[in-house]
Write a protein that holds these residues in place. Structure first.
Motif, mmCIF file in Angstrom:
data_model
loop_
_atom_site.group_PDB
_atom_site.id
_atom_site.type_symbol
_atom_site.label_atom_id
_atom_site.label_comp_id
_atom_site.label_asym_id
_atom_site.label_seq_id
_atom_site.Cartn_x
_atom_site.Cartn_y
_atom_site.Cartn_z
ATOM 1 N N ARG A 62 6.575 27.400 -9.489
ATOM 2 C CA ARG A 62 7.006 28.036 -8.244
ATOM 3 C C ARG A 62 8.534 28.036 -8.200
ATOM 4 O O ARG A 62 9.176 27.129 -8.749
ATOM 5 C CB ARG A 62 6.466 27.268 -7.038
ATOM 6 C CG ARG A 62 4.980 27.283 -6.946
ATOM 7 C CD ARG A 62 4.570 28.565 -6.266
ATOM 8 N NE ARG A 62 3.136 28.681 -6.238
ATOM 9 C CZ ARG A 62 2.513 29.822 -6.420
ATOM 10 N NH1 ARG A 62 3.188 30.906 -6.661
ATOM 11 N NH2 ARG A 62 1.215 29.871 -6.373
ATOM 12 N N PRO A 63 9.121 29.004 -7.511
ATOM 13 C CA PRO A 63 10.583 29.011 -7.411
ATOM 14 C C PRO A 63 11.076 27.833 -6.571
ATOM 15 O O PRO A 63 10.427 27.432 -5.605
ATOM 16 C CB PRO A 63 10.900 30.342 -6.727
ATOM 17 C CG PRO A 63 9.626 30.757 -6.069
ATOM 18 C CD PRO A 63 8.517 30.162 -6.865
ATOM 19 N N GLY A 107 14.506 32.185 2.047
ATOM 20 C CA GLY A 107 14.138 32.583 3.403
ATOM 21 C C GLY A 107 15.276 32.413 4.384
ATOM 22 O O GLY A 107 16.357 31.917 4.059
ATOM 23 N N ALA A 108 15.029 32.819 5.610
ATOM 24 C CA ALA A 108 16.034 32.681 6.664
ATOM 25 C C ALA A 108 16.238 31.209 7.000
ATOM 26 O O ALA A 108 15.311 30.416 6.902
ATOM 27 C CB ALA A 108 15.575 33.440 7.905
#
Length: 95
Positions: A32-33, A38-39
């Motif tokens: 997974r990254p 995200g915000a």
């Protein structure tokens, strides 16, 4: 010993290396990254403006006090039937 070639792996060792390589490839595919793109989370102290709330409460308390005073004045006028004192000599016009 750097330039010497390694001996060819035997049958069992080759399968172990192949299995380890396949496990590695599976782990790379399932990775997974790690970067959170995200915000950002909102800061509550910036959204809940306590100073603005305090100022509004003070403003409302002043309005309530003024309304109470006005209501007392209206009640006093209604009780006394709004009599005016027109008998003062000082309020009469001079010619």
């Amino acid at each position: 010993m750097q330039g010497t070639p390694r001996p060819a792996p035997r049958g069992g060792e080759h399968l172990q290396h192949e299995k380890a390589y396949q496990d590695h490839r599976r782990k790379v595919q399932d990775a997974r990254p790690l970067v959170d793109a995200g915000a950002p989370r909102p800061c509550l102290h910036l959204q809940l403006k306590l100073k603005r709330l305090q100022l509004e409460q003070e403003r409302l308390s002043v309005i309530k006090r003024d309304n109470r005073l006005l209501l007392e004045n209206v009640a006093r006028v209604m009780r006394t039937r709004g009599q005016t004192d027109s008998r003062h000599e000082s309020t009469r016009r001079r010619n």
